[in-house]
Write an enzyme that holds these catalytic residues in place. Structure first.
Site, PDB file in Angstrom:
ATOM      1  N   LYS A 155      29.113  10.201 -11.937  1.00 18.39           N
ATOM      2  CA  LYS A 155      29.659  11.139 -12.934  1.00 18.39           C
ATOM      3  C   LYS A 155      31.011  10.411 -13.402  1.00 18.39           C
ATOM      4  CE  LYS A 155      31.044  14.380  -9.132  1.00 18.39           C
ATOM      5  NZ  LYS A 155      30.139  13.543  -8.009  1.00 18.39           N
TER       6      LYS A 155
ATOM      7  N   ASN B  41      37.542  16.792 -12.148  1.00 17.55           N
ATOM      8  CA  ASN B  41      37.553  16.085 -10.774  1.00 17.55           C
ATOM      9  C   ASN B  41      37.848  14.804 -10.743  1.00 17.55           C
ATOM     10  OD1 ASN B  41      36.533  16.505  -8.097  1.00 17.55           O
ATOM     11  ND2 ASN B  41      34.807  15.024  -8.865  1.00 17.55           N
TER      12      ASN B  41
ATOM     13  N   HIS C  57      27.154  16.696   0.589  1.00 19.79           N
ATOM     14  CA  HIS C  57      27.962  17.878   1.072  1.00 19.79           C
ATOM     15  C   HIS C  57      27.175  18.806   2.065  1.00 19.79           C
ATOM     16  CE1 HIS C  57      31.121  16.261  -1.476  1.00 19.79           C
ATOM     17  NE2 HIS C  57      30.567  16.341  -2.543  1.00 19.79           N
TER      18      HIS C  57
END
Length: 459
Positions: A121, A144, A189
């Site tokens: 990304k 981000n 995660h």
């Protein structure tokens, strides 16, 4: 921390880091009443907050179950989970819990390009931003990656390009992006999410209200449930179809293509590796969705040579290439790097891989299978090195991959140098977080570069 204000309603900003500070600035500009909270006694941006906004109330210390009861809205920093008991208590009281990205969407004055995915990304976001700039568009790029989203707001902007994490998306309800994409989904995660489905659902919040979507044809988990009126574009490493970008063969050479038209040879891309070819195709699809000229986008692809710590070529020493992929903090990212850099057309193993760190509850069995095919030696380091080694044993490939342990990154580089032969690639792609030994992936990558450059000096 006791309940801060019992009677009057106000907004509560939870987390005093870079994101929380950007929220405070934004709310202050809007004239909103708000307070700042953090469970830490010395959060990183506290001094800056007090300097800029000395009159804003601040509460520090562990959250009590009723800490947020006086709020009419909570803006939760992405590093904090919605599962925190005090946050859950607020949710049970029907107090809205949102993120800075939700605030951004409410105020954005121009179309939003929203990009997420387990891997790639940052590269795709940067590429699309470069394409917009080269096309003469006034664009804000961040989220981000780099600048917090709220600090991008500008009345002159024509487009916003946001990289968004699953943490940011958890508390987004109406992004309404012009173009939204989930580039790919692989387990990451898992120390925060209960399951891959839980993680997948957080990612897919990016599609709420989107007018166009970009889909990875090779990853069914990237496909959104959207209505027929939402225009769909696609990308993949196979032959493209209508509204699709992909690869076709011409005289034995792969070319990037749109629908049935060849665009440029893959060999002309400034970024290398098949995973980066996929990133380039995704950027073309996104850029096309907002009407960027094809010739300008292709020129950017020729000139862009990648981001630091993301399959970054460091140097060559004794015929061995050294690649810094420190940003690969999950198994999916490392698999992409291995597949992108291994010999595609032979069974010859050409990679010496340096991996390890904090495993984040990941399943390393897919990683073990990939090592068997492409990695001649695995150099392990860090807190959870044995978890990776055990995965090799459980997958039955331990005997087929030479595995050694290193005490630190400098030793890992020296061992890799001794194990590699001319024509090989030494790849730092840890598949793990870095916080057991480093301040973050940037410091890990910088130490790798320093150790590699020291090798060249010693030759």
């Amino acid at each position: 921390m006791s309940q801060l204000i019992a009677s009057s309603k106000l907004k509560m900003v939870v987390g005093i880091g870079a994101t929380g500070l950007s929220v405070a600035r934004h709310l202050s500009q809007l004239g909103e009443r708000f307070v700042m909270l953090d469970s830490r006694q010395q959060p990183p941006c506290l001094d800056q907050l007090k300097s800029e906004m000395p009159d804003v109330p601040v509460a520090l210390g562990e959250f009590d179950i009723d800490s947020f009861d006086g709020a009419d809205e909570i803006i939760l920093s992405p590093g904090l989970s919605r599962k925190i008991p005090a946050v859950q208590a607020a949710i049970n009281l029907d107090i809205p819990v949102i993120s800075d990205i939700e605030l951004f969407a409410r105020s954005a004055n121009a179309p939003i390009i929203a990009i997420t995915g387990s891997n790639g990304k940052s590269t795709v976001t940067t590429l699309v931003g470069e394409m917009c700039t080269a096309a003469g568009r006034k664009v804000g790029v961040g989220g981000n990656l780099g600048t917090p989203a709220l600090e991008l707001l500008d009345e002159q902007s024509e487009l916003y390009v946001l990289e968004l994490s699953s943490f940011q998306l958890e508390s987004v309800y109406g992004l309404n992006a012009e173009v939204a994409t989930v580039l790919n989904v692989s387990p990451d995660h898992m120390d925060r999410y209960q399951s891959l489905l839980d993680y997948h659902q957080a990612k897919h919040r990016i599609f709420g209200g989107a007018r166009q979507v970009v889909v990875n044809r090779a990853d069914n988990l990237s496909v959104p449930l959207v209505g027929d009126k939402v225009k769909q574009w696609s990308f993949g490493l196979d032959r493209p179809d209508f509204s699709g970008f992909g690869l076709v063969q011409q005289d034995g050479e792969p070319w990037l293509a749109y629908q049935f038209d060849r665009l440029m040879p893959e060999s002309e891309l400034g970024i290398k590796g098949r995973h980066n070819t996929s990133n380039a195709l995704a950027a073309l699809a996104i850029g096309s969705a907002v009407g960027l000229p094809m010739d300008i986008m292709l020129q950017v692809l020729r000139e862009f040579h990648g981001l630091p710590h993301r399959c970054q070529t460091v140097t060559e020493v004794g015929g061995v290439s050294y690649i810094n992929d420190s940003k690969a903090t999950n198994v999916g990212a490392t698999l992409a790097a291995i597949q992108g850099l291994c010999h595609q057309d032979s069974n010859e193993k050409n990679l010496v891989l340096i991996a390890g760190g904090q495993a984040k509850g990941q399943d390393f069995s897919p990683f073990a299978q990939a090592l068997q095919k492409a990695v001649k030696c695995l150099v392990l380091l860090g807190e959870d090195a044995k978890i990776i080694d055990d995965a090799l044993v459980c997958s039955g490939v331990k005997g087929e991959v030479n595995t050694v342990y290193a005490a630190d990154l400098s030793e890992a580089v020296r061992l890799s140098h001794d194990l590699a032969e001319s024509g090989d690639v030494v790849l730092l792609s840890p598949a793990c977080a870095s916080f057991d030994m480093f301040s973050g992936f940037v410091e890990r990558g910088e130490q790798f570069v320093d150790a590699v450059m020291a090798l060249g000096v010693s030759q």
